[in-house]
Design a protein around this motif. Sequence first.
Motif, PDB file in Angstrom:
ATOM      1  N   HIS A  77       0.829  -1.216   0.000  1.00 25.78           N
ATOM      2  CA  HIS A  77       0.000   0.000   0.000  1.00 25.78           C
ATOM      3  C   HIS A  77       0.858   1.258   0.000  1.00 25.78           C
ATOM      4  O   HIS A  77       0.557   2.231  -0.699  1.00 25.78           O
ATOM      5  CB  HIS A  77      -0.912   0.026   1.226  1.00 25.78           C
ATOM      6  N   GLU A  78       1.917   1.255   0.809  1.00 28.77           N
ATOM      7  CA  GLU A  78       2.800   2.431   0.877  1.00 28.77           C
ATOM      8  C   GLU A  78       3.413   2.721  -0.498  1.00 28.77           C
ATOM      9  O   GLU A  78       3.463   3.876  -0.935  1.00 28.77           O
ATOM     10  CB  GLU A  78       3.902   2.236   1.922  1.00 28.77           C
ATOM     11  N   ARG A  79       3.874   1.676  -1.177  1.00 28.18           N
ATOM     12  CA  ARG A  79       4.463   1.860  -2.520  1.00 28.18           C
ATOM     13  C   ARG A  79       3.422   2.377  -3.503  1.00 28.18           C
ATOM     14  O   ARG A  79       3.690   3.298  -4.279  1.00 28.18           O
ATOM     15  CB  ARG A  79       5.059   0.549  -3.022  1.00 28.18           C
ATOM     16  N   PHE A  80       2.229   1.780  -3.486  1.00 19.03           N
ATOM     17  CA  PHE A  80       1.135   2.153  -4.389  1.00 19.03           C
ATOM     18  C   PHE A  80       0.717   3.607  -4.140  1.00 19.03           C
ATOM     19  O   PHE A  80       0.582   4.407  -5.078  1.00 19.03           O
ATOM     20  CB  PHE A  80      -0.033   1.188  -4.158  1.00 19.03           C
ATOM     21  N   LYS A  81       0.556   3.955  -2.885  1.00 23.05           N
ATOM     22  CA  LYS A  81       0.142   5.311  -2.512  1.00 23.05           C
ATOM     23  C   LYS A  81       1.189   6.338  -2.945  1.00 23.05           C
ATOM     24  O   LYS A  81       0.848   7.376  -3.529  1.00 23.05           O
ATOM     25  CB  LYS A  81      -0.084   5.382  -1.003  1.00 23.05           C
ATOM     26  N   GLN A  82       2.448   6.034  -2.679  1.00 20.57           N
ATOM     27  CA  GLN A  82       3.520   6.973  -3.023  1.00 20.57           C
ATOM     28  C   GLN A  82       3.668   7.111  -4.542  1.00 20.57           C
ATOM     29  O   GLN A  82       3.782   8.223  -5.060  1.00 20.57           O
ATOM     30  CB  GLN A  82       4.835   6.517  -2.406  1.00 20.57           C
ATOM     31  N   LYS A  83       3.644   5.994  -5.246  1.00 20.16           N
ATOM     32  CA  LYS A  83       3.805   5.993  -6.697  1.00 20.16           C
ATOM     33  C   LYS A  83       2.746   6.849  -7.396  1.00 20.16           C
ATOM     34  O   LYS A  83       3.036   7.562  -8.356  1.00 20.16           O
ATOM     35  CB  LYS A  83       3.732   4.542  -7.207  1.00 20.16           C
ATOM     36  N   LEU A  84       1.502   6.773  -6.897  1.00 20.14           N
ATOM     37  CA  LEU A  84       0.400   7.484  -7.549  1.00 20.14           C
ATOM     38  C   LEU A  84       0.001   8.780  -6.853  1.00 20.14           C
ATOM     39  O   LEU A  84      -0.893   9.484  -7.326  1.00 20.14           O
ATOM     40  CB  LEU A  84      -0.804   6.551  -7.671  1.00 20.14           C
ATOM     41  N   GLY A  85       0.661   9.101  -5.742  1.00 19.82           N
ATOM     42  CA  GLY A  85       0.390  10.355  -5.053  1.00 19.82           C
ATOM     43  C   GLY A  85      -1.005  10.441  -4.453  1.00 19.82           C
ATOM     44  O   GLY A  85      -1.638  11.496  -4.479  1.00 19.82           O
ATOM     45  N   PHE A  86      -1.474   9.326  -3.897  1.00 17.89           N
ATOM     46  CA  PHE A  86      -2.797   9.334  -3.279  1.00 17.89           C
ATOM     47  C   PHE A  86      -2.778  10.201  -2.016  1.00 17.89           C
ATOM     48  O   PHE A  86      -1.932  10.000  -1.144  1.00 17.89           O
ATOM     49  CB  PHE A  86      -3.253   7.928  -2.893  1.00 17.89           C
TER      50      PHE A  86
END
Length: 152
Positions: free
Chosen positions: A75-84
């Motif tokens: 989740h941390e990687r996904f959130k950071q990658k897409l700027g959620f």
Amino acid sequence: MPTIGQAAPDFTRPSTGGDTTLSELRGQHVVLYFYPKDSTPGCTTEGSDFRDAYADFQAAGAVVLGVSRDSLASHERFKQKLGFPFELISDEDEALCKLYDVIKMKNMYGRQVMGIERSTFLIDKDGVLRNEWRKVKVAGHCAAVLEAVRAL
């Protein structure tokens, strides 16, 4: 399983911002969206749609929370990658998924597998479930949810 017009059951789950507890969000509308897997095409599009409309959700008094069975690290990687700008809840043991009855038999590449059926739930500022969308198609979904939040 929560019923529209009834209080949504309280929960505390690990999320990218620390533990998230539903009852601590009273006073804000809550958009709780369940998605199958981090960094997959449909889930990336859906999350990006909520990201792009996040200021509108905030203006309408709502917080957005994404939920999947992925780990906090994923989740941390996904959130950071897409700027959620919103938190992602990790439900590795499927407790929240089962509570909202979103684990369903699905066909993946010709095989039957149990997975998250893309679903969204709208909980009002008093903690009452006001709307649900099941078997969500990503296109246009975020706009429909925003319209429902504004109607509360």
